[in-house]
Design a protein around this motif. Structure first.
Motif, short mmCIF file in Angstrom:
data_model
loop_
_atom_site.label_atom_id
_atom_site.label_comp_id
_atom_site.label_asym_id
_atom_site.label_seq_id
_atom_site.Cartn_x
_atom_site.Cartn_y
_atom_site.Cartn_z
N TYR A 154 -40.87 4.96 -63.98
CA TYR A 154 -42.02 4.45 -64.70
C TYR A 154 -42.92 5.62 -64.66
O TYR A 154 -43.60 6.01 -65.91
N PHE A 178 -43.93 7.51 -68.17
CA PHE A 178 -45.67 7.52 -68.73
C PHE A 178 -46.13 8.99 -68.98
O PHE A 178 -46.71 9.09 -69.93
N GLN A 201 -48.89 1.13 -70.96
CA GLN A 201 -48.96 0.42 -69.65
C GLN A 201 -48.31 -1.03 -69.63
O GLN A 201 -47.62 -1.50 -69.16
N PRO A 237 -47.86 1.86 -64.61
CA PRO A 237 -46.86 1.31 -65.57
C PRO A 237 -45.92 0.64 -64.82
O PRO A 237 -44.91 -0.08 -65.27
#
Length: 764
Positions: A485, A489, A443, A547
């Motif tokens: 993102y 992630f 993160q 994130p």
């Protein structure tokens, strides 16, 4: 002389004038097609539509040259349309590849329905599939036949213009966007050209009234220019059109895209309020709609799992949270103002939802609410009760991210997953000793200065998607928006053997001055549609992470010994500033009232690129220079003609200069009287004017053998000198306008706008 001798209406147009009308009609149809390029990807359909328009208009023109009846002309055009459409789209079912058969007629409705389904469910720009191409090309052909009949047979160009403009507005209504100035100007010019060409074909002015009729083009152009300017200036001041639920193509209205195709929705300039919410929680929660767990390497699929009627006493079921984990209960109220969705945006983890109308079901797996019968969320107002786990930092560090009680596909990875994704995950998490710290490291890496939030970079770099290859390219470019993102992630967590999924929903929104039960009402706009990842922890449940660089707050937990509200180092997961398992604040990167929150992760704001602004300024200057350039080109053409013996061109040079500086050039005044006024009132040389007057009188009244008298370069030089004298005697403001906005481009000598106002003023 009677009025009837001045003009006459032709019962049949000359072939030349009719051809001009056909060209004008083709230009209007093609400019009406331009807005479609903003919502459908250009492809073979564009060439097909243009070619079909040309074929139909050409066939109609040739038929009229043969003096065929109007019904025969339309019939020929219709047969040509059917033959071309059949040959291109249905050749395999047609007789001789161009004659429709019963089988062809059965396929047409299916293809049409498929095209409408793509329009209803797709997001702009749509891919140019065969079904969509058939619909566009066929509609353009049918429109061409209709307007050809209305303009060339019924002689009603205004009615045809209304239809063409209405067709051009359909893409803008379906996908609201900023005004395409160039397309609007081209459409306006083509419509004016069409009306002028058709109107001019009705009358045949005699030579004596040619000066009077010369003002008609200037009048039309002036009206058109005023209309364009008023539209461009007034449109931005009007309220932005809001697409109400049910008003979209197919009646779908604004909705939640559960296939991660969020880019077009986020880039849409006309954002609107989707819902309003207020809560007794310490901060407004994210509102989830659905989750996506299954990933096949190209697409994340939203979860289709067991549902329970919302009014069932079992509802969502019990929360699998360990007894030692502290939980807090919060109430969140949601009012949907402009969102047609089969999912209700609710806070997480919900244990009860009350107040909804219609048949709705709870989904225990992801604690969401979905419609049973396709009922829309539009207009719903409901209350959500959520029980939020609040583990301490020590508690969540002591637990592993496991799939206990969860679906197996929460860890599934495609066989062809790019190795760079797993390599990046290992590199970023090196040195961490537990799952939570590893996720916080991921993160923190995404929210660092290495990454940049951008809606445009994925399009420019060619990875605006959700597949594994798009994720790999995003990690290389390090610029994208929420879906990149969240997908990166989630995949990186799975490579570390941690179960993950993606959530689709809304950011908490922006506080308003309104309050309900002393709770601040937040407005959630369409641009806050968002995607974020979750990871499942044993004994705690699904924990959300944020994130996306510049949005919300990073997920973190306080140590048990920390004082309530204490702040720690955001780079140290052991001393995090937040006690919430979900991101607690939001900032829309497109909203100037909510600047990006980069301070927490140390990212810096990039320098402003001056090139776009400079390009706009240069473009404006280039547009402003067009009249001056056009005027100079015309002046040089006239002088070249004058040096070749054209006395009228030399005299026209003087008249244009007079019009540019505001000197009246009435049709009632002879060249000799006009020259005397220029000499007495405006400082022009009498000798040069006498040379010009003699040349124009000789050319106008002398016998043909004398009219061709060669005058050398003297008349051209005299015209240049007189022009300079006229402009030099004008006030400075007039001289500037004569260069920047020369009236002679629109106003012709002897027309109404070049009238005798100045002469009358002098006489008084």
């Amino acid at each position: 002389m009677s009025a009837d001798s001045t003009t006459r209406t032709d019962s049949a147009r000359s072939p030349g004038r009719e051809l001009i009308i056909v060209v004008a009609l083709l230009a209007a149809l093609l400019t009406a097609l331009l807005p479609v390029l903003r919502v459908v990807t250009a492809g073979a359909w564009l060439f097909g539509a243009v070619a079909l328009c040309v074929l139909i208009l050409g066939a109609g023109h040739l038929a009229r040259l043969r003096r065929l009846p109007a019904i025969a002309v339309s019939l020929i055009e219709a047969v040509l349309l059917v033959a071309v459409i059949t040959g291109v789209f249905f050749a395999d079912t047609a007789l001789l590849w161009m004659i429709p058969t019963p089988e062809t007629l059965q396929v047409v409705p299916q293809l049409t329905a498929e095209a409408f389904e793509e329009i209803t469910l797709g997001s702009a720009p749509l891919d140019a599939t065969p079904a969509l191409a058939f619909l566009i090309v066929g509609a353009m052909g049918l429109l061409t036949i209709i307007v050809d009949h209305v303009v060339l047979t019924a002689r009603m160009p205004l009615l045809a213009s209304v239809g063409i403009i209405a067709v051009s507005l359909i893409p803008a209504i379906a996908v609201p966007r900023s005004v395409d100035v160039m397309a609007f100007v081209l459409l306006s010019a083509s419509i004016l050209f069409l009306i002028r060409a058709e109107t001019r074909s009705r009358e045949k002015p005699i030579e004596a009234d040619s000066a009077r009729s010369s003002g008609v083009p200037a009048t039309a152009l002036s009206i058109g220019a005023i209309a364009v300017v008023v539209a461009l200036v007034a449109t931005p001041t009007l309220p932005s059109p809001i697409a109400r639920a049910g008003s979209g193509v197919g009646g779908s209205g604004p909705r939640i895209d559960a296939n991660l195709n969020l880019g077009d929705d986020l880039r849409r300039p006309q954002e609107f309020e989707a819902l309003r919410a207020w809560s007794d929680a310490p901060s407004m929660p994210y509102l989830r709609a659905t989750t996506l767990t299954r990933f096949d390497g190209a697409v994340w699929q939203h979860d289709r799992v067991r549902t329970v009627p919302l009014d069932n006493e079992r509802g969502f079921g019990d929360l699998p949270i360990d007894e030692e984990i502290r939980v807090t209960e919060h109430r969140t109220n949601v009012e949907v103002t402009n969102l047609a969705s089969v999912w209700l945006p609710i806070s997480y983890p919900a244990v009860d939802v009350d107040g909804v109308d219609g048949m709705w079901s709870a989904v225990p797996y992801n604690r969401t609410v979905v419609s049973q019968t396709g009922t829309s969320s539009q207009g719903q107002t409901y209350e959500v009760i959520s029980t939020v786990p609040r583990p301490t930092l020590e508690q969540i560090r002591a637990r592993e991210a496991t799939t206990e009680g969860q679906r197996d596909d929460t860890l599934a990875l495609p066989d062809d997953l790019p190795t760079s994704i797993a390599a990046a995950a290992i590199e970023v998490t090196t040195g961490t000793t537990n799952d939570y710290d590893a996720l916080v490291a991921l993160q923190r890496w995404f929210r660092s200065g290495e990454f940049r939030y951008s809606l445009d970079a994925p399009v420019e770099e060619g990875f605006d998607g959700q597949g594994a290859d798009a994720v790999a390219q995003f990690l290389e470019v390090k610029s994208g928006y929420c879906i990149h993102y969240a997908a990166a992630f989630a995949l990186m967590a799975r490579t570390l053997d941690m179960p993950s999924r993606i959530v689709i929903g809304y950011l908490p929104g922006v506080a308003t001055p309104d309050r309900v039960d002393d709770e601040v009402v937040h407005t959630v706009r369409s641009s806050l549609l968002h995607a974020w990842p979750e990871v499942h922890f044993d004994g705690i449940g699904w924990v959300a992470f944020e994130p996306t660089n510049g949005l919300g707050s990073p997920t973190s937990f306080l140590p048990a010994a920390a004082a309530e509200g204490a702040l720690g180092n955001p780079d140290d997961p052991s001393a995090a500033p937040s006690t919430s398992a979900a991101p607690s604040a939001s900032a829309n990167p497109n909203d100037p009232l909510n600047p990006r929150d980069d301070e927490a992760d140390g990212s810096t704001v990039g320098t402003v690129n001056p090139l776009p602004t400079l390009s706009v300024l240069l473009g404006i200057l280039a547009l402003l220079a067009i009249p001056a350039i056009a005027r100079e080109v015309r002046r040089r053409q006239l002088l070249t003609a004058a040096r070749n013996g054209d006395s009228a061109a030399a005299w026209m040079t003087v008249q244009d200069a007079a019009i540019d500086v505001g000197i009246a050039v009435p049709s009632s005044e002879s060249p000799r009287a006009f020259a005397a006024r220029l000499a007495s009132d405006h400082g022009a040389s009498p000798q040069r004017l006498n040379m010009l007057v003699g040349a124009i009188e000789r050319a106008s009244y002398a016998p043909d053998r004398v009219a061709g008298y060669w005058h050398g370069d003297g008349v051209a030089d005299a015209a240049t000198a007189v022009r300079a004298e006229i402009v030099g005697s004008a006030p400075p403001a007039r001289r500037i306008l004569a260069v920047v906005a020369p009236r002679s481009l629109l106003v012709r000598p002897g027309s109404t706008y070049a009238g005798a106002a100045g002469v009358r003023a002098r006489a008084r």
